[in-house]
Design an enzyme around this catalytic site. Structure first.
Site, short mmCIF file in Angstrom:
data_model
loop_
_atom_site.label_atom_id
_atom_site.label_comp_id
_atom_site.label_asym_id
_atom_site.label_seq_id
_atom_site.Cartn_x
_atom_site.Cartn_y
_atom_site.Cartn_z
CB CYS A 185 -14.14 -4.95 -0.87
SG CYS A 185 -14.05 -6.72 -0.65
NE ARG A 231 -10.98 0.19 -1.73
CZ ARG A 231 -10.39 0.92 -0.80
NH1 ARG A 231 -9.81 2.04 -1.12
NH2 ARG A 231 -10.38 0.53 0.46
CD1 TRP A 271 -8.21 -9.16 -3.58
CD2 TRP A 271 -8.55 -9.64 -1.42
NE1 TRP A 271 -7.13 -9.86 -3.13
CE2 TRP A 271 -7.31 -10.17 -1.81
CE3 TRP A 271 -8.98 -9.83 -0.10
CZ2 TRP A 271 -6.48 -10.86 -0.94
CZ3 TRP A 271 -8.15 -10.52 0.77
CH2 TRP A 271 -6.91 -11.03 0.35
CG ASN A 309 -13.70 -2.61 2.25
OD1 ASN A 309 -13.07 -3.67 2.30
ND2 ASN A 309 -13.10 -1.44 2.25
N GLY A 310 -14.62 -5.19 4.50
CA GLY A 310 -14.10 -5.46 5.84
C GLY A 310 -14.34 -6.92 6.18
CD GLU A 316 9.60 -2.46 -4.41
OE1 GLU A 316 9.31 -3.08 -3.38
OE2 GLU A 316 8.74 -2.01 -5.18
CE LYS A 318 6.48 -3.61 -7.45
NZ LYS A 318 6.59 -2.85 -6.25
CD GLU A 368 3.73 -6.31 -6.64
OE1 GLU A 368 4.52 -5.38 -6.50
OE2 GLU A 368 2.66 -6.37 -6.00
CG HIS A 399 25.92 -16.81 5.14
ND1 HIS A 399 26.95 -17.36 5.88
CD2 HIS A 399 26.26 -15.51 4.94
CE1 HIS A 399 27.86 -16.43 6.13
NE2 HIS A 399 27.46 -15.30 5.56
CE LYS A 458 -1.60 1.19 -5.53
NZ LYS A 458 -0.21 0.81 -5.81
C1 F6R Z 1 3.76 -4.00 -3.93
C2 F6R Z 1 2.67 -3.34 -3.24
C3 F6R Z 1 2.37 -3.74 -1.84
C4 F6R Z 1 2.16 -2.49 -0.99
C5 F6R Z 1 1.72 -2.88 0.43
C6 F6R Z 1 1.58 -1.67 1.33
O1 F6R Z 1 3.92 -3.50 -5.20
O2 F6R Z 1 2.02 -2.48 -3.77
O3 F6R Z 1 3.37 -4.54 -1.32
O4 F6R Z 1 3.35 -1.77 -0.96
O5 F6R Z 1 0.49 -3.54 0.37
O6 F6R Z 1 0.67 -0.77 0.82
P1 F6R Z 1 0.61 0.72 1.32
O7 F6R Z 1 1.85 1.40 0.90
O8 F6R Z 1 -0.60 1.29 0.67
O9 F6R Z 1 0.50 0.66 2.81
#
Ligand code: F6R
Length: 608
Positions: free
Chosen positions: A2, A27, A74, A100-101, A481, A485, A488, A504, A603
C-alpha cells in the site's frame, strides 16, 4: 505494501496525489483513491478498482482543493473493489484517512463502534481508524488521531484530514513507513520518497509512535504523549530521472541493463589496491571487533535471501568464517539463540520488509548486533540497524528484483575480502579478488549484448508449463533466484534445486514438457553437474545450459546453450544470474504479462 500520500499547498492536490500514487504504484496496484477538499468544508472521495490510470480517468483535471490524501492498495482485508479502496471516511463524511498496515484488533473495535451507532460501509480493517477519529474529534484533529491510534493494535502508517480543519493533515506511524517532505509553502506525507521527489528533496523520517501535524508552511512532530520531538531534516540523494524508464519499455528491462553501473557504484571508493582489501565505512566496528567475529548469520526474504545465501558461501570460502543465511520470517518466531561473537546482517533492498525488520528487532532485543545491507537510504532497517552498508544500486521500481541482487552480492564480496584480509588471506590473493571484482561489469555488458539469443530461447520455451533450475555450490542460490524470477513475472511454475538433489526426488518430474536450466560454470563441480545433466537427458528432459563460452562438452549434450564469459569460480553468480533474469523477462513478454507489476505482488512487503 500500500502506498499513501498526503499534500497541502498551492498546487491542485488531486494532480499531485495522482502523480505521487503513480510513483508509489509498485507498492500495491489493485485499487486506489484520493480525497480532496473540493469546496469549503466539503470532502470529495474518488476511488477505483484497478491501476492508477483507472482512477485518473475518474478525476477531473479541474478538481479544486487545497489539501488531500491518496492511497494505492494491496488488499489484506476485504476483496478488491471500489468500495474497499481507500480513503475511508467516518459516518458524517468529515474525516478521511488512508492507511498502510494491518489493524489486528479491528474486529473488536468495529464491534464496539457499531454498538455505539457507527455504520461501517467497507470490509477493511482500516475503516475503524476513520470511525475512531470521528468518535474522538472535538475540534482538534491531532488529538483525535492520537486518541484513536492509542487504541489500535497492529501496524499503521496513516494520513488523515478533516473537513473542518482546512489545509491541515495529520500523519502517524507505527511499523509502517511514513516520510514528511518539506517544500516551498507546501508539505507532503508519503510512505516513501519516490512519491515526493519531484517536488522536494528535503525530508524527515518519522519513527514509530510519532505523529506529525502539517500545514503548507509548518510541521510539528510529537509523540503520543504530546512531547515535541526535534527531527533532523535529511536530503534525498536519488534523482528524479533515476525513477523514469529513460527509453526502456519497462522498469525491469531498465534495471537489468543498469547492473554494470550499479555494481561499479557499489565498489567505487570501497576497494583499496594499496592494501588489497575493502573499506566499508558504515559497519561501525573496530578492526579488533571484526577480527573477533566467529560466525555470521544473514537474515532476509525472497531475492535478498538468495543474495544472502551467496554471501554466506563467500564468507565461509573466502574469509573462512562459518556463515549461514536464514529466512527472516522463520528466524523471528524460532526464539533464536544469540551466540557470542556472532555478527548478523539483515539484507533488504527496500529496507522495509516486515519479516526482515521484525526478525532484526527480535535479534537486537536479545542483544545481537545486526547490520543492514539496504538500498533505500533512510529506510527503517537502514535506520534501526546497528550499522551497515548501502548497496547504492539506485531506485529499483520493478517488482521483480534484479539489480538489487547483484549489488547485494557485491557487498558480500567486499565484506568477505575485508574479513579475509584481517585473517589469513595474502596480499596477492586480495589483489586477485579486487581485479576479478573490477572485471565483472564489462563481462555483464557482454552478456547484455547477447540478449537477443536469450530472447529467441524465451520465445521457444515460454509455453512450457514447468521448469527446473539447477546449480551447485555458490550457484545453487542463483538457481533458486532463476526459478523465483520466472514464476513471479511469467507465472510459469519453476523450482530451483541443487543439481545434486534431483536424484533425491525432483527427477521424477522430468519429461519432455519440463525443461531444466542447468548452471554449469568452469568450476570444481563442473563434472558433477554435467553428470546430472546427462541423467536428465537420459530421461528425455530438455536442457538449456548456461555455460562458459566455447564449452563444447556442454553444448554437445544440452539442447540449447547460453554462453557467458569465463571468470574466477567464485564470481560466477554475477554472470549466471543475468541470463536467468533476461530469460524470465522475455518469457513474461512472450506471455503478455505485466512485467513490472505482476499479479498478486507488491514491491515492498510491509505486512507479515
Ligand atoms: C523478488 C522480490 C522479492 C523481494 C523480497 C524482499 O523479485 O523482489 O522476493 O526480494 O520481498 O524484499 P526486500 O529486499 O525489499 O527486503
Amino acid at each position: 505494501m500500500c502506498g499513501i500520500i498526503g499534500y497541502c499547498g498551492p498546487k491542485k492536490p488531486a494532480q499531485v496525489l495522482i502523480e505521487g500514487l503513480k510513483r508509489l504504484e509498485y507498492r500495491g496496484y489493485d485499487s486506489s483513491g484520493i480525497c480532496v477538499n473540493e469546496s469549503a468544508n466539503q470532502l470529495c472521495i474518488i476511488k477505483s478498482k484497478g491501476k492508477i490510470k483507472e482512477l485518473q480517468k475518474k478525476v477531473s483535471p479541474q478538481l479544486a482543493g487545497t489539501y488531500g490524501i491518496g492511497h494505492t492498495r494491496w488488499a489484506t482485508h476485504g476483496v478488491v473493489n471500489d468500495n474497499n479502496a481507500h480513503p475511508h471516511k467516518g459516518c458524517n463524511g468529515k474525516v478521511a484517512i488512508v492507511h498502510n498496515g494491518i489493524i489486528e484488533n479491528y474486529e473488536k473495535l468495529r464491534e464496539v463502534l457499531t454498538e455505539e451507532g457507527h455504520v461501517f460501509t467497507t470490509e477493511t480493517d482500516s475503516e475503524v481508524i476513520a470511525h475512531l477519529i470521528e468518535k474522538y474529534y472535538t475540534g482538534d484533529l491531532e488529538r483525535a488521531v492520537k486518541d484513536a491510534v492509542s487504541l489500535v493494535k497492529g501496524t499503521y502508517g496513516i494520513v488523515c484530514m478533516h473537513a473542518d480543519e482546512p489545509d491541515r493533515l495529520i500523519g502517524a506511524r507505527n511499523g509502517s513507513p511514513l516520510v514528511l517532505g518539506i517544500g516551498q509553502n507546501e508539505m507532503f506525507l508519503a510512505s516513501d520518497v519516490t512519491a515526493i521527489i519531484a517536488h522536494t528533496k528535503q525530508v524527515v523520517y518519522l519513527e514509530d509512535r510519532e505523529v506529525v501535524n502539517i500545514t503548507p508552511t509548518s510541521y510539528v512532530t510529537t509523540d503520543l504523549n504530546d512531547q515535541q520531538i526535534e527531527k533532523d531534516i535529511e536530503q534525498i540523494t536519488w534523482e528524479l530521472q533515476e525513477m523514469e524508464k529513460n527509453g526502456y519499455s519497462c522498469f525491469m528491462e531498465k534495471e537489468i541493463h543498469e547492473q554494470p553501473e550499479a555494481i561499479k557504484r557499489g565498489i567505487t571508493g570501497r576497494l583499496s589496491l594499496e592494501e588489497a582489501t575493502a573499506k566499508l565505512g558504515g559497519l561501525n566496528l573496530t578492526t579488533k571487533e571484526l577480527i573477533q567475529i566467529e560466525r555470521v548469520k544473514i537474515i532476509a526474504a525472497g531475492t535478498s535471501f538468495h543474495a544472502g545465501m551467496v554471501g554466506a558461501y563467500l564468507l565461509e570460502s573466502v574469509a573462512r568464517i562459518p556463515a549461514i543465511a536464514e529466512l527472516a520470517s522463520e528466524v523471528r518466531y524460532r526464539n533464536p539463540i544469540i551466540e557470542k561473537n556472532t555478527l548478523y546482517f539483515a539484507v533488504s533492498q527496500s529496507g522495509e520488509t516486515a519479516d526482515t525488520l521484525y526478525a532484526m528487532k527480535e535479534l537486537q532485543r536479545k542483544g545481537a548486533t545486526v547490520l543492514g545491507v539496504c538500498n533505500v537510504v533512510g529506510s527503517t532497517i537502514a535506520r534501526e540497524s546497528d550499522g551497515g552498508v548501502y548497496i547504492h544500486s539506485g531506485p529499483e521500481i520493478a517488482v521483480a528484483s534484479t539489480k538489487a541482487f547483484t549489488s547485494q552480492i557485491t557487498v558480500f564480496y567486499l565484506l568477505s575480502l575485508l574479513l579475509a584480509r584481517l585473517r589469513d588471506m595474502s596480499f596477492e590473493n586480495g589483489t586477485k579478488i579486487i581485479n576479478d571484482m573490477n572485471s565483472i561489469p564489462a563481462k555483464i555488458d557482454k552478456i547484455l549484448a547477447g540478449k537477443n539469443k536469450i530472447m529467441e530461447l524465451a520465445k521457444k520455451y515460454a509455453h512450457y508449463p514447468d521448469f527446473l533450475f539447477l546449480g551447485r555450490g555458490i550457484n545453487y542460490p542463483v538457481a533458486l533466484e532463476g526459478a523465483l524470477k520466472l514464476k513471479e513475472i511469467s507465472y510459469i511454475h519453476a523450482e530451483g534445486y541443487s543439481a545434486a538433489e534431483i536424484k533425491h526426488g525432483p527427477i521424477a518430474l522430468i519429461n519432455p514438457d519440463t525443461p531444466s536450466i542447468f548452471l554449469i560454470p568452469n568450476d570444481s563441480l563442473r563434472e558433477k553437474v554435467i553428470s546430472n545433466m546427462k541423467e536428465v537427458k537420459a530421461r528425455k528432459g530438455k536442457v538449456i545450459a548456461v555455460a562458459v563460452e566455447g564449452d563444447k562438452e556442454v553444448s554437445d549434450i544440452a539442447d540449447d546453450i547460453i554462453e557467458i564469459p569465463e571468470t574466477h569460480e567464485l564470481f560466477y553468480p554475477f554472470l549466471m544470474v543475468l541470463p536467468l533474469q533476461i530469460f524470465s523477462y522475455y518469457c513474461a513478454l512472450e506471455l503478455n504479462r505485466d512485467v513490472d507489476q505482476p499479479r498478486n505482488l507488491a514491491k515492498s512487503v510491509t505486512v507479515e
